[in-house]
Design a protein around this motif. Structure first.
Motif, PDB file in Angstrom:
ATOM      1  N   ILE A  67      12.175  31.729 104.238  1.00 45.23           N
ATOM      2  CA  ILE A  67      10.734  31.696 103.858  1.00 45.23           C
ATOM      3  C   ILE A  67       9.871  32.334 105.131  1.00 45.23           C
ATOM      4  CG2 ILE A  67      10.696  30.210 102.028  1.00 45.23           C
ATOM      5  CD1 ILE A  67       9.909  27.951 103.974  1.00 45.23           C
ATOM      6  N   GLY A  68      10.408  33.056 106.146  1.00 42.60           N
ATOM      7  CA  GLY A  68      10.056  33.412 107.268  1.00 42.60           C
ATOM      8  C   GLY A  68      10.145  34.882 107.466  1.00 42.60           C
ATOM      9  N   GLY A  69       9.689  35.481 108.813  1.00 42.77           N
ATOM     10  CA  GLY A  69      10.174  37.042 109.097  1.00 42.77           C
ATOM     11  C   GLY A  69       9.132  37.790 108.360  1.00 42.77           C
ATOM     12  N   ALA A  70       9.762  39.270 108.132  1.00 48.52           N
ATOM     13  CA  ALA A  70       8.935  40.287 107.480  1.00 48.52           C
ATOM     14  C   ALA A  70       8.317  40.112 106.174  1.00 48.52           C
ATOM     15  CB  ALA A  70       9.789  41.601 107.608  1.00 48.52           C
ATOM     16  N   ILE A 113       7.675  37.758 112.097  1.00 47.81           N
ATOM     17  CA  ILE A 113       7.237  36.759 113.221  1.00 47.81           C
ATOM     18  C   ILE A 113       8.446  35.476 112.857  1.00 47.81           C
ATOM     19  CG2 ILE A 113       5.651  34.871 113.647  1.00 47.81           C
ATOM     20  CD1 ILE A 113       3.559  36.675 112.620  1.00 47.81           C
ATOM     21  N   TYR A 114       8.875  34.978 113.926  1.00 52.41           N
ATOM     22  CA  TYR A 114       9.571  33.493 113.940  1.00 52.41           C
ATOM     23  C   TYR A 114       9.191  32.683 115.140  1.00 52.41           C
ATOM     24  CZ  TYR A 114      12.832  34.469 110.345  1.00 52.41           C
ATOM     25  OH  TYR A 114      13.406  34.880 108.899  1.00 52.41           O
ATOM     26  N   SER A 115       8.771  31.683 114.671  1.00 57.00           N
ATOM     27  CA  SER A 115       8.648  30.535 115.736  1.00 57.00           C
ATOM     28  C   SER A 115       9.794  29.622 116.319  1.00 57.00           C
ATOM     29  CB  SER A 115       7.336  29.400 115.192  1.00 57.00           C
ATOM     30  OG  SER A 115       8.212  28.786 113.935  1.00 57.00           O
ATOM     31  N   VAL A 116       9.493  29.127 117.152  1.00 63.00           N
ATOM     32  CA  VAL A 116      10.832  28.525 117.845  1.00 63.00           C
ATOM     33  C   VAL A 116      11.249  27.311 116.850  1.00 63.00           C
ATOM     34  CG1 VAL A 116      11.502  26.611 119.469  1.00 63.00           C
ATOM     35  CG2 VAL A 116      10.018  28.521 120.294  1.00 63.00           C
ATOM     36  N   THR A 117      10.214  26.694 116.204  1.00 66.54           N
ATOM     37  CA  THR A 117      10.626  25.670 115.161  1.00 66.54           C
ATOM     38  C   THR A 117      11.320  26.138 113.904  1.00 66.54           C
ATOM     39  OG1 THR A 117       8.540  24.845 115.761  1.00 66.54           O
ATOM     40  CG2 THR A 117       9.599  23.798 114.064  1.00 66.54           C
ATOM     41  N   GLU A 118      11.231  27.299 113.578  1.00 65.97           N
ATOM     42  CA  GLU A 118      11.715  28.050 112.300  1.00 65.97           C
ATOM     43  C   GLU A 118      13.134  28.307 112.680  1.00 65.97           C
ATOM     44  OE1 GLU A 118       8.429  30.499 109.801  1.00 65.97           O
ATOM     45  OE2 GLU A 118       8.899  31.189 111.866  1.00 65.97           O
ATOM     46  N   ALA A 170      11.672  41.840 119.509  1.00 65.71           N
ATOM     47  CA  ALA A 170      10.914  40.663 120.309  1.00 65.71           C
ATOM     48  C   ALA A 170      11.725  39.438 119.526  1.00 65.71           C
ATOM     49  CB  ALA A 170       9.595  40.711 120.504  1.00 65.71           C
ATOM     50  N   SER A 171      11.274  39.362 118.029  1.00 67.81           N
ATOM     51  CA  SER A 171      11.546  38.499 117.424  1.00 67.81           C
ATOM     52  C   SER A 171      13.061  38.008 117.398  1.00 67.81           C
ATOM     53  CB  SER A 171      11.331  38.380 115.891  1.00 67.81           C
ATOM     54  OG  SER A 171      11.794  39.678 115.331  1.00 67.81           O
ATOM     55  N   SER A 172      14.046  39.000 117.600  1.00 67.54           N
ATOM     56  CA  SER A 172      15.254  38.674 117.670  1.00 67.54           C
ATOM     57  C   SER A 172      15.672  37.903 119.208  1.00 67.54           C
ATOM     58  CB  SER A 172      16.019  39.874 117.301  1.00 67.54           C
ATOM     59  OG  SER A 172      16.402  40.350 115.870  1.00 67.54           O
ATOM     60  N   LYS A 229      17.775  33.258 121.937  1.00 72.23           N
ATOM     61  CA  LYS A 229      17.479  32.302 122.888  1.00 72.23           C
ATOM     62  C   LYS A 229      17.517  30.935 122.223  1.00 72.23           C
ATOM     63  CE  LYS A 229      13.829  30.906 126.363  1.00 72.23           C
ATOM     64  NZ  LYS A 229      12.911  30.424 125.499  1.00 72.23           N
ATOM     65  N   VAL A 230      16.858  30.711 121.331  1.00 73.60           N
ATOM     66  CA  VAL A 230      16.646  29.549 120.683  1.00 73.60           C
ATOM     67  C   VAL A 230      18.007  29.225 119.809  1.00 73.60           C
ATOM     68  CG1 VAL A 230      15.566  28.207 118.788  1.00 73.60           C
ATOM     69  CG2 VAL A 230      14.194  29.882 120.247  1.00 73.60           C
ATOM     70  N   VAL A 231      18.631  30.206 119.296  1.00 69.65           N
ATOM     71  CA  VAL A 231      19.876  29.757 118.543  1.00 69.65           C
ATOM     72  C   VAL A 231      21.046  29.206 119.727  1.00 69.65           C
ATOM     73  CG1 VAL A 231      22.302  30.840 117.617  1.00 69.65           C
ATOM     74  CG2 VAL A 231      19.898  31.187 116.692  1.00 69.65           C
ATOM     75  N   THR A 232      20.985  29.868 120.974  1.00 74.95           N
ATOM     76  CA  THR A 232      21.755  29.289 122.013  1.00 74.95           C
ATOM     77  C   THR A 232      21.441  28.032 122.706  1.00 74.95           C
ATOM     78  OG1 THR A 232      21.970  31.830 122.574  1.00 74.95           O
ATOM     79  CG2 THR A 232      22.731  29.999 124.288  1.00 74.95           C
ATOM     80  N   GLU A 233      20.249  27.700 122.690  1.00 76.58           N
ATOM     81  CA  GLU A 233      19.659  26.578 123.268  1.00 76.58           C
ATOM     82  C   GLU A 233      20.084  25.413 122.389  1.00 76.58           C
ATOM     83  OE1 GLU A 233      16.066  28.349 126.289  1.00 76.58           O
ATOM     84  OE2 GLU A 233      15.531  26.909 124.369  1.00 76.58           O
ATOM     85  N   THR A 234      19.863  25.531 121.098  1.00 74.16           N
ATOM     86  CA  THR A 234      20.183  24.667 119.952  1.00 74.16           C
ATOM     87  C   THR A 234      21.553  24.119 119.944  1.00 74.16           C
ATOM     88  OG1 THR A 234      18.105  25.585 118.813  1.00 74.16           O
ATOM     89  CG2 THR A 234      19.423  23.803 117.801  1.00 74.16           C
ATOM     90  N   LEU A 235      22.494  25.093 119.980  1.00 77.92           N
ATOM     91  CA  LEU A 235      23.818  24.971 119.608  1.00 77.92           C
ATOM     92  C   LEU A 235      24.318  24.389 120.910  1.00 77.92           C
ATOM     93  CD1 LEU A 235      24.814  27.905 117.617  1.00 77.92           C
ATOM     94  CD2 LEU A 235      24.330  25.712 116.807  1.00 77.92           C
ATOM     95  N   THR A 236      24.009  24.904 122.147  1.00 74.82           N
ATOM     96  CA  THR A 236      24.481  24.292 123.469  1.00 74.82           C
ATOM     97  C   THR A 236      24.237  22.809 123.547  1.00 74.82           C
ATOM     98  OG1 THR A 236      24.359  26.644 124.171  1.00 74.82           O
ATOM     99  CG2 THR A 236      24.833  25.003 125.694  1.00 74.82           C
TER     100      THR A 236
END
Ligand code: ATP
Ligand code: MG
Length: 380
Positions: free
Chosen positions: A141-144, A166-171, A202-204, A209-216
């Protein structure tokens, strides 16, 4: 002992929807009947083209209310030529509204062979398709699809148009957590493959970055890697086993990659899906969405509707996902999957298991449902 009661809303929909849903209902009713611990209350509501015909809108308020109050939703398929792209009201608008209103942001689609005996149906060579076990987790329910869009100048003089991804950090965090929970629910845990286009978008870059931080930070026990979407598209058809595990990706890439990976098992009619709401807020091995909508990945197949020959397996396996993810009932979910495999593998008339026409057989929708129920009775 009091048994727990679950409310399951059923949306049979259009075309082959009601035919395949009828078989999944039989399966759920047997599961409910055989259990002393829980009870499934199934209720059908109008949704899609049939609702447009009956009351003028695809998502009547009474259906919306029932869905909001349900423990889980089982859907068939909606749409068809009768309510085509030029119609003023279309069934698909109802589905987008339903997804958005229910906050169903995580779309889960396993693409694995229900049985080795189906390898001949894969468009890929058997040595390439064998052993593929991919679960695609797509942000829904986000993105283009939902960002601001515009057409410059009015029709018919539109000379430019744009959509905004658009993607937010929370999404990104919440979809990453869903992928992680699914990876953790397997034993041993599955590997995660995050797919983006971080060399351009930019959204990617934020996604990566967020995927890496969340999983790590939250799931140090999981292994993960990143792939660019163009390269991943190539790997899915050339070396799909390299992507075994959980693929997590944004809405548009996920739309394309989940359709692409779904052809590997050989028929659209075989595959289930889940769309889930409710973010897992803390890392834990248990994943409980607040609500889920479960449906086969195929459409309403107007070309074969009404003939009783549609493959109900994708819908029956969707019912298994419903028990697993929404109701936390892993054992009957597993039993349904085993029963399906048994029906596909147990030699019937011509040497192979019972098959509908999409898999080269002659079985009817109802015959497959009956045989799955029969096999299930021995497994529950
Ligand atoms: P939608 O736009 O709703 O996704 P679609 O145009 O992608 O629909 P489907 O309705 O999924 O197409 O049908 C595509 C083809 O696959 C059709 O030929 C249809 O008959 C076949 N098909 C789809 N689902 C099944 C099924 N459960 N059993 C057998 N054949 C199926
Ligand atoms: Mg389609």
């Amino acid at each position: 002992m009091s048994s727990k009661s679950f409310r399951v809303v059923v949306l049979p929909g259009d075309g082959i929807g009601p035919e395949v849903v009828a078989e999944a209902i039989k399966v759920l009713e047997i599961v409910s009947e055989k259990s002393l611990d829980f009870d499934l209350k199934l209720e059908s509501h109008q949704f899609g083209g049939c609702a447009i015909d009956a009351v003028g809108e695809p998502l009547p308020a009474s259906t919306m209310t029932a869905c909001l109050e349900a423990d889980a939703i089982l859907m068939g398929s909606i749409g068809g030529p009768k309510w085509g792209v030029n119609a003023a009201v279309r069934p698909e608008q109802g589905l987008l509204t339903l997804r958005k209103n229910l906050g169903l942001y995580a779309n889960i689609r396993p693409a694995n062979l229900a049985s080795e005996s189906l390898l001949d149906y894969s468009p890929l060579r058997p040595d390439i398709a064998r052993g593929v076990n991919i679960i695609v987790v797509r942000e829904l329910i986000g993105g283009a699809y939902f960002g601001p869009r515009k057409e410059q100048n009015a029709e018919p003089n539109v000379d430019a148009a744009w959509d905004t991804m658009i993607y937010s950090v929370t999404e990104v965090q919440r979809i990453t957590r869903v992928a992680a929970q699914i990876a953790l629910s397997a034993n041993p845990p599955l590997e995660i493959h995050s797919i983006d286009k971080a060399n351009v978008l930019a959204s990617s870059r934020l996604w990566r970055k967020v995927v890496t931080e969340t999983l790590t930070n939250e799931y140090p026990q999981l292994t993960f890697d990143h792939h660019l979407v163009d390269s991943a598209a190539m790997v899915i058809v050339s070396h799909p086993r390299k992507l075994n595990g959980v693929i997590v990706t944004e809405n548009l890439f996920g739309d394309i990659l989940s359709d692409q990976s779904s052809v590997i098992p050989g028929s659209l009619g075989l595959l289930p899906s889940a769309s889930l709401a409710g973010a897992p807020s803390t890392p834990s091995a248990e994943f409980k969405p607040t609500l889920g909508l479960y449906e086969p990945i195929h459409g309403s197949a107007p070309d074969i509707a009404g003939q009783g020959i549609a493959n109900p397996i994708g819908t029956i396996l969707s019912a298994a996902m419903l028990l697993r993810y929404s109701l936390g009932l892993e054992r009957p979910a597993q039993a349904i999957e085993d029963a399906v495999r048994k029906v596909l593998d147990t030699p019937a008339h011509g040497g192979h298991g019972l098959r509908t026409a999409d898999l080269g057989g002659k079985a009817t929708t109802k015959e497959i449902g009956d045989r799955v129920v029969e096999a299930l009775l021995g497994l529950l």
